[in-house]
Enzyme design. Structure first.
Site, PDB file in Angstrom:
ATOM      1  N   HIS A  44      23.922 -24.037 -77.271  1.00 48.00           N
ATOM      2  CA  HIS A  44      25.134 -23.356 -77.740  1.00 48.00           C
ATOM      3  C   HIS A  44      24.794 -22.266 -78.756  1.00 48.00           C
ATOM      4  CE1 HIS A  44      27.612 -27.217 -76.824  1.00 48.00           C
ATOM      5  NE2 HIS A  44      27.959 -26.283 -75.950  1.00 48.00           N
ATOM      6  N   CYS A  81      29.106 -29.920 -84.410  1.00 47.03           N
ATOM      7  CA  CYS A  81      29.674 -30.500 -83.186  1.00 47.03           C
ATOM      8  C   CYS A  81      30.589 -31.690 -83.454  1.00 47.03           C
ATOM      9  CB  CYS A  81      28.558 -31.000 -82.273  1.00 47.03           C
ATOM     10  SG  CYS A  81      27.265 -29.822 -81.957  1.00 47.03           S
TER      11      CYS A  81
HETATM   12  N1  GLY Z   1      25.056 -33.477 -75.060  1.00 50.19           N
HETATM   13  C1  GLY Z   1      25.845 -32.423 -75.563  1.00 50.19           C
HETATM   14  C2  GLY Z   1      26.259 -31.530 -74.476  1.00 50.19           C
HETATM   15  O1  GLY Z   1      25.467 -31.310 -73.580  1.00 50.19           O
HETATM   16  O2  GLY Z   1      27.336 -30.994 -74.445  1.00 50.19           O
END
Ligand code: GLY
Length: 254
Positions: free
Chosen positions: A160, A247
């Site tokens: 991300h 997150c």
């Molecule tokens: N394990 C976090 C994701 O891949 O979104």
């Protein structure tokens, strides 16, 4: 008042999505202890924490950031890029409806909240496997009336955008320049992660305070040298599921 939505670690976290990491055993109890400590740090910073119940069948559901982008004026519900994560959004609709007018990204758009970095009225969206141009165009449409610009940013090497860059102050970003270009964030100043700690760019900003991981001592030293003294919380067990500090919460002014 600053409010955080969190969600308990799923018992199925061992089946999480992984993109850039090898699968290694995850100690569920340790992950839950670390998540609890994370919620306690938020409370210590004066945040009212609203924990959502565990979703036993949604392995990545502790990473609530990916389900919504919350702004002062409204919120955008995402359409996560991984199919296993799309059902995570439904319970977030209920949790956010009392606080914000909700917009929703529709197919073929996909976007994970972890790809969205909001700096004032500028919204940067990582162009990754999870987030695409259609979602960016929908967000532009929703958010233009509120004065926001939304633009895509190339990202390489990580899941991300916010694995590669996060905000530490009004005009300052913590960044891994190997994964994202500084020139894509005009007008900003930068602290670069230590090159030996590529995953160190994810810092959680809570109001004007910072939360960071002790796992990245060299980058922590760079933050401290720049005058930042974050609270520390270990999220190393959750990191095995390719999740970081930002997150694990959706933080907003209620
Ligand atoms: N394990 C976090 C994701 O891949 O979104």
């Amino acid at each position: 008042m600053l409010t955080a939505i969190t969600r308990a670690v799923s018992r199925s976290i061992v089946n999480c999505e992984l993109t850039h990491l090898e699968r290694v055993p995850i100690d569920l109890e340790n992950a839950r202890r670390q998540h609890h400590a994370y919620e306690e740090v938020l409370r210590a910073l004066g945040v009212e924490v609203h924990p959502l119940p565990e979703e036993p069948d949604l392995p990545d559901s502790v990473f609530v950031e990916d389900t919504a982008i919350i702004l002062e004026e409204c919120a955008v519900l995402t359409r996560p890029g991984a199919d296993s994560r799309k059902p995570e959004v439904e319970s977030i609709v209920q949790a956010l409806a009392p606080y914000r007018t909700l917009y929703r990204v529709a197919a073929p758009g996909t976007v994970d909240g972890g790809d969205v970095l909001t700096v004032g009225k500028r919204i940067f969206v990582g162009l990754t496997r999870r987030s695409n141009q259609s979602a960016i165009e929908q967000m532009q449409e929703f958010l233009k009336p509120f004065g926001y610009t939304v633009r895509g940013v190339p990202v390489t090497g990580c899941l991300h955008l916010k694995s590669a860059v996060t905000q530490v102050a009004e005009k300052k970003l913590l960044i891994n320049p190997a994964w994202v270009r500084e020139s894509d964030f005009p007008g900003m100043d930068f602290i670069e992660v230590d090159p030996s700690e590529p995953y160190a760019a994810n810092v959680l900003m809570v109001g004007e305070k910072l939360v960071y991981q002790p796992t990245y001592p060299k980058t922590l030293a760079r933050l401290e040298a720049a005058g930042f003294h974050p609270l520390l919380v270990d999220a190393s067990e959750l990191a095995k599921a390719e999740g970081a500090l930002t997150c694990c919460s959706l933080i907003f002014n209620a």
